[in-house]
Design a protein around this motif. Structure first.
Motif, PDB file in Angstrom:
ATOM      1  N   SER A 102       0.845  -1.188   0.000  1.00  0.00           N
ATOM      2  CA  SER A 102       0.000   0.000   0.000  1.00  0.00           C
ATOM      3  C   SER A 102       0.879   1.237   0.000  1.00  0.00           C
ATOM      4  O   SER A 102       2.056   1.182   0.357  1.00  0.00           O
ATOM      5  CB  SER A 102      -0.942   0.001   1.209  1.00  0.00           C
ATOM      6  N   GLU A 103       0.301   2.346  -0.411  1.00  0.00           N
ATOM      7  CA  GLU A 103       1.027   3.611  -0.468  1.00  0.00           C
ATOM      8  C   GLU A 103       0.273   4.678   0.306  1.00  0.00           C
ATOM      9  O   GLU A 103      -0.944   4.611   0.441  1.00  0.00           O
ATOM     10  CB  GLU A 103       1.199   4.063  -1.922  1.00  0.00           C
ATOM     11  N   ASP A 104       1.017   5.663   0.772  1.00  0.00           N
ATOM     12  CA  ASP A 104       0.437   6.808   1.460  1.00  0.00           C
ATOM     13  C   ASP A 104       1.256   8.020   1.043  1.00  0.00           C
ATOM     14  O   ASP A 104       2.481   7.929   0.902  1.00  0.00           O
ATOM     15  CB  ASP A 104       0.497   6.609   2.979  1.00  0.00           C
ATOM     16  N   ARG A 105       0.604   9.137   0.828  1.00  0.00           N
ATOM     17  CA  ARG A 105       1.332  10.353   0.459  1.00  0.00           C
ATOM     18  C   ARG A 105       0.563  11.570   0.933  1.00  0.00           C
ATOM     19  O   ARG A 105      -0.649  11.504   1.159  1.00  0.00           O
ATOM     20  CB  ARG A 105       1.567  10.404  -1.047  1.00  0.00           C
ATOM     21  N   GLY A 106       1.298  12.650   1.109  1.00  0.00           N
ATOM     22  CA  GLY A 106       0.653  13.881   1.540  1.00  0.00           C
ATOM     23  C   GLY A 106       1.499  15.096   1.201  1.00  0.00           C
ATOM     24  O   GLY A 106       2.727  15.029   1.165  1.00  0.00           O
ATOM     25  N   THR A 107       0.830  16.200   0.928  1.00  0.00           N
ATOM     26  CA  THR A 107       1.494  17.484   0.701  1.00  0.00           C
ATOM     27  C   THR A 107       0.903  18.498   1.664  1.00  0.00           C
ATOM     28  O   THR A 107      -0.233  18.358   2.123  1.00  0.00           O
ATOM     29  CB  THR A 107       1.297  17.975  -0.752  1.00  0.00           C
ATOM     30  N   ASN A 108       1.672  19.503   1.996  1.00  0.00           N
ATOM     31  CA  ASN A 108       1.229  20.563   2.920  1.00  0.00           C
ATOM     32  C   ASN A 108       0.698  19.983   4.226  1.00  0.00           C
ATOM     33  O   ASN A 108      -0.364  20.369   4.709  1.00  0.00           O
ATOM     34  CB  ASN A 108       0.175  21.452   2.253  1.00  0.00           C
ATOM     35  N   GLN A 109       1.451  19.038   4.802  1.00  0.00           N
ATOM     36  CA  GLN A 109       1.071  18.372   6.049  1.00  0.00           C
ATOM     37  C   GLN A 109       1.798  19.014   7.233  1.00  0.00           C
ATOM     38  O   GLN A 109       2.784  19.711   7.062  1.00  0.00           O
ATOM     39  CB  GLN A 109       1.428  16.890   5.968  1.00  0.00           C
ATOM     40  N   ASN A 110       1.338  18.734   8.452  1.00  0.00           N
ATOM     41  CA  ASN A 110       1.996  19.289   9.644  1.00  0.00           C
ATOM     42  C   ASN A 110       2.990  18.320  10.280  1.00  0.00           C
ATOM     43  O   ASN A 110       3.498  18.569  11.363  1.00  0.00           O
ATOM     44  CB  ASN A 110       0.970  19.772  10.670  1.00  0.00           C
ATOM     45  N   ASN A 111       3.274  17.185   9.601  1.00  0.00           N
ATOM     46  CA  ASN A 111       4.315  16.255  10.049  1.00  0.00           C
ATOM     47  C   ASN A 111       4.679  15.329   8.903  1.00  0.00           C
ATOM     48  O   ASN A 111       4.018  15.321   7.857  1.00  0.00           O
ATOM     49  CB  ASN A 111       3.897  15.464  11.289  1.00  0.00           C
ATOM     50  N   MET A 112       5.744  14.550   9.104  1.00  0.00           N
ATOM     51  CA  MET A 112       6.177  13.551   8.131  1.00  0.00           C
ATOM     52  C   MET A 112       5.617  12.204   8.584  1.00  0.00           C
ATOM     53  O   MET A 112       6.172  11.538   9.457  1.00  0.00           O
ATOM     54  CB  MET A 112       7.704  13.519   8.050  1.00  0.00           C
ATOM     55  N   GLN A 113       4.482  11.841   8.014  1.00  0.00           N
ATOM     56  CA  GLN A 113       3.763  10.629   8.387  1.00  0.00           C
ATOM     57  C   GLN A 113       4.630   9.391   8.152  1.00  0.00           C
ATOM     58  O   GLN A 113       5.301   9.278   7.134  1.00  0.00           O
ATOM     59  CB  GLN A 113       2.487  10.530   7.555  1.00  0.00           C
ATOM     60  N   SER A 114       4.609   8.482   9.103  1.00  0.00           N
ATOM     61  CA  SER A 114       5.295   7.183   9.009  1.00  0.00           C
ATOM     62  C   SER A 114       6.797   7.309   8.783  1.00  0.00           C
ATOM     63  O   SER A 114       7.403   6.456   8.147  1.00  0.00           O
ATOM     64  CB  SER A 114       4.666   6.313   7.917  1.00  0.00           C
ATOM     65  N   ILE A 115       7.423   8.370   9.322  1.00  0.00           N
ATOM     66  CA  ILE A 115       8.860   8.546   9.104  1.00  0.00           C
ATOM     67  C   ILE A 115       9.667   7.392   9.687  1.00  0.00           C
ATOM     68  O   ILE A 115      10.691   7.004   9.144  1.00  0.00           O
ATOM     69  CB  ILE A 115       9.363   9.908   9.617  1.00  0.00           C
ATOM     70  N   ILE A 116       9.218   6.830  10.800  1.00  0.00           N
ATOM     71  CA  ILE A 116       9.840   5.601  11.287  1.00  0.00           C
ATOM     72  C   ILE A 116       8.810   4.469  11.289  1.00  0.00           C
ATOM     73  O   ILE A 116       8.859   3.561  12.099  1.00  0.00           O
ATOM     74  CB  ILE A 116      10.534   5.766  12.662  1.00  0.00           C
ATOM     75  N   GLY A 117       7.871   4.539  10.320  1.00  0.00           N
ATOM     76  CA  GLY A 117       6.950   3.446  10.059  1.00  0.00           C
ATOM     77  C   GLY A 117       5.722   3.395  10.937  1.00  0.00           C
ATOM     78  O   GLY A 117       5.287   4.387  11.503  1.00  0.00           O
ATOM     79  N   ARG A 118       5.187   2.189  11.016  1.00  0.00           N
ATOM     80  CA  ARG A 118       4.003   1.866  11.826  1.00  0.00           C
ATOM     81  C   ARG A 118       4.283   0.545  12.489  1.00  0.00           C
ATOM     82  O   ARG A 118       4.953  -0.306  11.917  1.00  0.00           O
ATOM     83  CB  ARG A 118       2.764   1.744  10.950  1.00  0.00           C
TER      84      ARG A 118
END
Length: 173
Positions: A79-95
């Motif tokens: 699966s993929e996840d992406r985001g722009t103009n967010q207030n954090n870096m989602q899943s930077i060290i995973g889940r």
């Protein structure tokens, strides 16, 4: 002599929802490696994000983060996840699906201290959910030109209960 130079080790030893890795980026290096090991949490189903800390020790929480991640599961499809103009870096060290299995990550951070460049991150994570392996890799960007000196990691759902974070700098060759 190795091009990889040790900077510091930080340890998570009590229940916290955020953890700051402070004063590790400087003009000594352009590229850094952060090794996250044995991350544990107090509940299952955790998502780990990150925000940068600037040279005034302020956590950058504006909508200046971009990310794209891919999750690979041993028991299911990708699966993929992406985001722009967010207030954090989602899943930077995973889940992490399991609280006590001790997940790990490697981050490569580019140009954090240079106030004329955006800061970029390449991340990799591996952890467990029951008997199934979970792997993540992703690209993350902080789209502000400012001097960054640290990283805050965030457990979006509850608390970290343990882990070790070691920061290195890559010497120029």
């Amino acid at each position: 002599m190795s091009a990889l130079r040790f900077i510091q080790t930080d340890t998570i030893s009590s229940a916290v929802s955020t953890f700051n890795i402070e004063n590790v980026f400087s003009n000594d290096f352009k590229v850094y490696k952060i090794v996250v090991s044995n991350i544990t949490t107090d509940t299952t189903g955790q998502i780990f994000s990150g925000r940068f800390i600037n040279s005034s020790d302020a956590v950058q929480s504006g909508n200046d983060y971009y990310y794209a991640t891919r999750e690979m599961k041993s028991n299911a499809g990708f699966s993929e996840d992406r985001g722009t103009n967010q207030n954090n870096m989602q899943s930077i060290i995973g889940r992490q699906g399991d609280s006590d299995k001790g997940g790990g990550a490697i981050l490569h951070i580019f140009n954090p201290f240079d106030d004329t460049e955006f800061t970029n991150v390449y991340s990799q994570f591996v952890g467990m959910s029951g008997s199934d392996a979970r792997c993540f890799w992703g690209g993350h960007a902080f789209r502000q030109e400012m001097s960054i000196t640290g990283l805050q990691i965030i457990n979006n759902n509850n608390n970290f209960t343990g882990g070790k974070i070691t920061t290195y700098g890559y010497a120029s060759v």
